[in-house]
Design a protein around this motif. Structure first.
Motif, PDB file in Angstrom:
ATOM      1  N   ARG A   1      -0.458  -1.012 -12.320  1.00 40.30           N
ATOM      2  CA  ARG A   1       0.997  -0.300 -12.573  1.00 40.30           C
ATOM      3  C   ARG A   1       0.966   0.433 -11.326  1.00 40.30           C
ATOM      4  O   ARG A   1       1.891   0.466 -10.268  1.00 40.30           O
ATOM      5  CB  ARG A   1       1.330  -0.079 -13.456  1.00 40.30           C
ATOM      6  N   LEU A   2       0.240   1.673 -11.949  1.00 44.40           N
ATOM      7  CA  LEU A   2       0.363   2.631  -9.900  1.00 44.40           C
ATOM      8  C   LEU A   2      -0.097   2.429  -9.635  1.00 44.40           C
ATOM      9  O   LEU A   2       1.502   2.595  -8.083  1.00 44.40           O
ATOM     10  CB  LEU A   2      -0.702   3.475 -10.351  1.00 44.40           C
ATOM     11  N   LYS A   3      -0.303   1.589  -8.962  1.00 47.40           N
ATOM     12  CA  LYS A   3      -0.914   1.048  -6.992  1.00 47.40           C
ATOM     13  C   LYS A   3      -0.211   0.054  -6.706  1.00 47.40           C
ATOM     14  O   LYS A   3       0.393  -0.038  -6.168  1.00 47.40           O
ATOM     15  CB  LYS A   3      -2.775  -0.252  -7.217  1.00 47.40           C
ATOM     16  N   MET A   4       0.760  -0.963  -7.661  1.00 46.38           N
ATOM     17  CA  MET A   4       1.660  -1.752  -7.449  1.00 46.38           C
ATOM     18  C   MET A   4       2.899  -0.782  -7.073  1.00 46.38           C
ATOM     19  O   MET A   4       3.687  -0.510  -5.960  1.00 46.38           O
ATOM     20  CB  MET A   4       2.226  -2.769  -8.761  1.00 46.38           C
ATOM     21  N   ASN A   5       2.955   0.255  -8.341  1.00 46.45           N
ATOM     22  CA  ASN A   5       4.422   0.981  -7.663  1.00 46.45           C
ATOM     23  C   ASN A   5       3.660   1.642  -6.289  1.00 46.45           C
ATOM     24  O   ASN A   5       4.401   2.296  -5.647  1.00 46.45           O
ATOM     25  CB  ASN A   5       4.633   1.795  -8.770  1.00 46.45           C
ATOM     26  N   HIS A   6       2.783   2.317  -5.914  1.00 47.53           N
ATOM     27  CA  HIS A   6       2.249   3.219  -4.829  1.00 47.53           C
ATOM     28  C   HIS A   6       3.436   1.687  -3.748  1.00 47.53           C
ATOM     29  O   HIS A   6       3.068   2.281  -2.586  1.00 47.53           O
ATOM     30  CB  HIS A   6       0.949   3.274  -5.009  1.00 47.53           C
ATOM     31  N   ALA A   7       2.386   0.991  -4.159  1.00 48.42           N
ATOM     32  CA  ALA A   7       2.344  -0.081  -2.471  1.00 48.42           C
ATOM     33  C   ALA A   7       4.062  -0.691  -2.083  1.00 48.42           C
ATOM     34  O   ALA A   7       4.291  -0.930  -1.213  1.00 48.42           O
ATOM     35  CB  ALA A   7       1.896  -1.067  -2.805  1.00 48.42           C
ATOM     36  N   VAL A   8       4.770  -0.382  -2.861  1.00 53.60           N
ATOM     37  CA  VAL A   8       6.239  -0.399  -3.098  1.00 53.60           C
ATOM     38  C   VAL A   8       7.060   0.766  -2.522  1.00 53.60           C
ATOM     39  O   VAL A   8       7.743   0.807  -1.521  1.00 53.60           O
ATOM     40  CB  VAL A   8       6.667  -1.370  -4.599  1.00 53.60           C
ATOM     41  N   SER A   9       6.744   1.944  -3.403  1.00 53.67           N
ATOM     42  CA  SER A   9       7.384   3.082  -2.863  1.00 53.67           C
ATOM     43  C   SER A   9       6.134   3.960  -2.927  1.00 53.67           C
ATOM     44  O   SER A   9       5.492   4.047  -4.169  1.00 53.67           O
ATOM     45  CB  SER A   9       8.651   3.411  -3.235  1.00 53.67           C
TER      46      SER A   9
END
Length: 65
Positions: free
Chosen positions: A27-35
């Motif tokens: 989840r952290l990686k996905m959120n970091h990729a988006v913003s």
């Protein structure tokens, strides 16, 4: 999470923690990729926690054998 805290957990609890930490890392990686995250070091901390959990679990398996 410190190694001393991990050693107090049972094998089943460690496996559950590994699963939870892995999901959180994704989840952290996905959120970091988006913003960009406010604190990107959370990703590093999550990875290291997973490594600590897996290390303690593998040490216990080696002791049993």
């Amino acid at each position: 999470m410190k190694t001393s805290e991990i050693k107090e957990l049972t094998d089943k609890e460690i496996i559950e923690k590994i699963q939870l930490e892995t999901e959180a890392l994704v989840r952290l990686k996905m959120n970091h990729a988006v913003s960009p995250l406010d604190n990107p070091t959370k990703i590093k901390v999550a990875r290291r926690n997973i490594a600590r959990l897996k290390t303690v679990l593998s040490q216990r398996e080696l002791k049993q054998n």
